[in-house]
Design an enzyme around this catalytic site. Structure first.
Site, PDB file in Angstrom:
ATOM      1  N   ASP A   1      45.459  38.514  44.244  1.00  0.00           N
ATOM      2  CA  ASP A   1      44.883  37.330  44.912  1.00  0.00           C
ATOM      3  C   ASP A   1      44.228  36.411  43.868  1.00  0.00           C
ATOM      4  O   ASP A   1      43.028  36.147  43.928  1.00  0.00           O
ATOM      5  CB  ASP A   1      43.855  37.746  45.989  1.00  0.00           C
ATOM      6  CG  ASP A   1      42.651  38.472  45.428  1.00  0.00           C
ATOM      7  OD1 ASP A   1      42.766  39.088  44.335  1.00  0.00           O
ATOM      8  OD2 ASP A   1      41.572  38.408  46.054  1.00  0.00           O
TER       9      ASP A   1
ATOM     10  N   ASP B   1      42.454  38.498  38.267  1.00  0.00           N
ATOM     11  CA  ASP B   1      43.842  38.827  38.639  1.00  0.00           C
ATOM     12  C   ASP B   1      44.832  38.257  37.628  1.00  0.00           C
ATOM     13  O   ASP B   1      45.861  38.872  37.326  1.00  0.00           O
ATOM     14  CB  ASP B   1      44.187  38.249  40.015  1.00  0.00           C
ATOM     15  CG  ASP B   1      43.288  38.747  41.126  1.00  0.00           C
ATOM     16  OD1 ASP B   1      42.163  38.232  41.245  1.00  0.00           O
ATOM     17  OD2 ASP B   1      43.711  39.658  41.863  1.00  0.00           O
TER      18      ASP B   1
ATOM     19  N   ASN C   1      40.578  36.061  47.167  1.00  0.00           N
ATOM     20  CA  ASN C   1      39.665  35.184  46.427  1.00  0.00           C
ATOM     21  C   ASN C   1      39.773  33.744  46.901  1.00  0.00           C
ATOM     22  O   ASN C   1      38.806  32.993  46.916  1.00  0.00           O
ATOM     23  CB  ASN C   1      39.971  35.234  44.928  1.00  0.00           C
ATOM     24  CG  ASN C   1      39.479  36.515  44.280  1.00  0.00           C
ATOM     25  OD1 ASN C   1      38.436  37.043  44.656  1.00  0.00           O
ATOM     26  ND2 ASN C   1      40.229  37.000  43.314  1.00  0.00           N
TER      27      ASN C   1
ATOM     28  N   THR D   1      45.292  44.306  43.277  1.00  0.00           N
ATOM     29  CA  THR D   1      44.037  43.786  42.713  1.00  0.00           C
ATOM     30  C   THR D   1      43.350  42.816  43.673  1.00  0.00           C
ATOM     31  O   THR D   1      42.594  41.949  43.248  1.00  0.00           O
ATOM     32  CB  THR D   1      44.290  43.102  41.353  1.00  0.00           C
ATOM     33  OG1 THR D   1      45.183  42.001  41.553  1.00  0.00           O
ATOM     34  CG2 THR D   1      44.871  44.070  40.335  1.00  0.00           C
TER      35      THR D   1
ATOM     36  N   PHE E   1      34.045  43.523  47.198  1.00  0.00           N
ATOM     37  CA  PHE E   1      34.739  42.435  47.895  1.00  0.00           C
ATOM     38  C   PHE E   1      36.101  42.847  48.465  1.00  0.00           C
ATOM     39  O   PHE E   1      36.389  42.616  49.644  1.00  0.00           O
ATOM     40  CB  PHE E   1      34.910  41.237  46.933  1.00  0.00           C
ATOM     41  CG  PHE E   1      35.657  40.082  47.540  1.00  0.00           C
ATOM     42  CD1 PHE E   1      35.034  39.207  48.415  1.00  0.00           C
ATOM     43  CD2 PHE E   1      37.000  39.873  47.247  1.00  0.00           C
ATOM     44  CE1 PHE E   1      35.728  38.147  48.985  1.00  0.00           C
ATOM     45  CE2 PHE E   1      37.705  38.812  47.802  1.00  0.00           C
ATOM     46  CZ  PHE E   1      37.062  37.947  48.674  1.00  0.00           C
ATOM     47  N   ASN E   2      36.986  43.428  47.646  1.00  0.00           N
ATOM     48  CA  ASN E   2      38.342  43.731  48.126  1.00  0.00           C
ATOM     49  C   ASN E   2      38.319  44.732  49.279  1.00  0.00           C
ATOM     50  O   ASN E   2      39.134  44.635  50.206  1.00  0.00           O
ATOM     51  CB  ASN E   2      39.212  44.282  46.988  1.00  0.00           C
ATOM     52  CG  ASN E   2      39.528  43.243  45.941  1.00  0.00           C
ATOM     53  OD1 ASN E   2      39.478  42.048  46.213  1.00  0.00           O
ATOM     54  ND2 ASN E   2      39.838  43.694  44.726  1.00  0.00           N
TER      55      ASN E   2
ATOM     56  N   HIS F   1      37.239  42.589  36.312  1.00  0.00           N
ATOM     57  CA  HIS F   1      37.598  43.765  37.102  1.00  0.00           C
ATOM     58  C   HIS F   1      39.091  44.132  37.061  1.00  0.00           C
ATOM     59  O   HIS F   1      39.463  45.272  36.780  1.00  0.00           O
ATOM     60  CB  HIS F   1      37.230  43.540  38.572  1.00  0.00           C
ATOM     61  CG  HIS F   1      35.850  43.059  38.811  1.00  0.00           C
ATOM     62  ND1 HIS F   1      34.759  43.902  38.852  1.00  0.00           N
ATOM     63  CD2 HIS F   1      35.355  41.806  39.036  1.00  0.00           C
ATOM     64  CE1 HIS F   1      33.660  43.204  39.101  1.00  0.00           C
ATOM     65  NE2 HIS F   1      33.997  41.927  39.223  1.00  0.00           N
ATOM     66  N   ASP F   2      39.950  43.186  37.436  1.00  0.00           N
ATOM     67  CA  ASP F   2      41.309  43.550  37.841  1.00  0.00           C
ATOM     68  C   ASP F   2      42.194  44.145  36.747  1.00  0.00           C
ATOM     69  O   ASP F   2      42.963  45.084  37.025  1.00  0.00           O
ATOM     70  CB  ASP F   2      42.002  42.346  38.485  1.00  0.00           C
ATOM     71  CG  ASP F   2      41.405  42.010  39.840  1.00  0.00           C
ATOM     72  OD1 ASP F   2      40.795  42.898  40.461  1.00  0.00           O
ATOM     73  OD2 ASP F   2      41.547  40.853  40.277  1.00  0.00           O
TER      74      ASP F   2
HETATM   75  C1  BDR Z   1      37.296  41.934  43.043  1.00  0.00           C
HETATM   76  O1  BDR Z   1      37.079  40.840  43.918  1.00  0.00           O
HETATM   77  C2  BDR Z   1      37.630  39.668  43.392  1.00  0.00           C
HETATM   78  O2  BDR Z   1      36.711  38.639  43.380  1.00  0.00           O
HETATM   79  C3  BDR Z   1      38.144  39.989  42.005  1.00  0.00           C
HETATM   80  O3  BDR Z   1      39.366  39.316  41.755  1.00  0.00           O
HETATM   81  C4  BDR Z   1      38.330  41.478  42.030  1.00  0.00           C
HETATM   82  O4  BDR Z   1      39.619  41.825  42.504  1.00  0.00           O
HETATM   83  C5  BDR Z   1      35.985  42.366  42.436  1.00  0.00           C
HETATM   84  O5  BDR Z   1      35.075  42.734  43.441  1.00  0.00           O
HETATM   85 CA    CA Z   2      41.403  40.206  42.643  1.00  0.00          CA
END
Ligand code: BDR
Ligand code: CA
Length: 306
Positions: A6, A11, A35, A120, A161-162, A235-236
């Site tokens: 996303d 990502d 996102n 991701t 978040f994800n 993160h991703d």
């Molecule tokens: C995740 O949430 C998104 O904002 C980032 O792309 C990552 O996948 C981190 O919490």
């Molecule tokens: Ca992401």
């Protein structure tokens, strides 16, 4: 492998690590609303590949919302279009006419060996694939997902978040029995974009790195504003590193459940590291990251791109 994403700043780096890794063959990219809205994320995925000169990987659009909840996007980190910062070029990679599920199904069916899926974003597309085409599970070698946490969240105190965007999808994936690895905030917060990291990426000297440097400037500024983290966690690509940088990510096999009903805790990932529940292990959960190896792999991958 397939990347379901996303984009989203981090990502984009996940896509680049996959496309530039000598250990991986990127067969397909699918996009999901997360996102940003889907119109942005599928476009951003095509822009990310085009900037890197990756013209031969099909990109398809998938779910524009979670399975049962309303979509909430993360413009507070990624900007209104999901990729704040640089002036975005027009995508040169076309949008594949297939749906994300159709493209993933075709990639799985066409592959001689079982194929890995790295997700991701909210894991809606992968859950839809497993729900609608369960016979394809045998063709999936494993699913590696950036999301969740063994500890605190980043969108609520309990949820990352994800996981928070589509916990019902995560529950379906966990129930599928396909080998699953969770790469959560507890390790991705070690992948900090320090000034040294930014200098290393800028010094690579190709167009991908120049675009990436602009992305990182924006991403670090919003992480600073929202979380007080000027060295924002990337993160991703850590999820991609599970396959692209062998042994850089340490995991334990344990019990993982996701909260789908909590009033205050929806999307919380419950990782039973101490075996308190006595329930069978069902997931590999990342617990450590070799940070220098991670950045080395990412830098080398970007250097191999355009
Ligand atoms: C995740 O949430 C998104 O904002 C980032 O792309 C990552 O996948 C981190 O919490
Ligand atoms: Ca992401």
């Amino acid at each position: 492998m397939i990347i379901d994403c996303d984009p989203g700043h981090d990502d984009v780096f996940a896509l680049w690590l996959a496309a530039g890794s000598p250990l991986l063959e990127l067969r397909a990219v699918t996009a999901v609303g997360g996102n940003g809205t889907l119109v942005h994320t599928e476009r951003n995925a095509r822009i990310a590949l085009g900037v890197a000169g990756v013209m031969d990987v099909p990109v398809a659009a998938g779910a524009d919302r979670p399975l049962v909840r309303e979509l909430v996007t993360a413009e507070w980190i990624h900007g209104e279009n999901g990729l704040g910062g640089p002036v975005l070029p027009e995508p040169v990679v076309p949008l594949d006419p297939r749906s994300a599920v159709e493209l993933m199904a075709d990639a799985i069916t066409a592959s001689v060996d079982p194929i890995a899926i790295i997700a991701t974003g909210p894991i809606t597309n992968v859950a839809t694939l497993l729900r609608d085409r369960p016979e394809l599970a045998a063709g999936i070698r494993e699913i590696v997902w950036m999301g969740g946490s063994t500890g605190r969240g980043n969108v609520t105190p309990a949820a990352e978040f994800n996981a928070w965007v589509d916990p019902e999808a995560l529950a379906i994936v966990l129930d599928s029995g396909v080998r699953f690895t969770m790469v959560g905030l507890n390790v991705t917060h070690d992948a900090l974009v320090t000034s040294e990291v930014r200098a290393r990426i800028a010094a690579i000297g190709n167009g991908t790195a120049a675009f990436g440097a602009e992305l990182l400037d924006f991403f670090c500024s919003t992480n600073d504003a929202v979380f007080g983290l000027p060295d924002g966690p990337l993160h991703d690509p850590v999820a991609v590193a599970v396959l692209a940088a062998p042994d850089a990510v340490g995991t334990v096999f344990t019990r993982l459940d996701v909260e789908v009903a909590g009033v205050h805790t929806a999307g919380a990932t419950l990782v039973d590291l101490d075996g308190m529940l006595g329930r069978p292990a069902n997931a590999h959960v990342a617990v450590s990251l070799d940070v220098p190896r991670f950045w080395d792999a990412l830098e080398a991958a970007i250097a191999r791109l355009a």
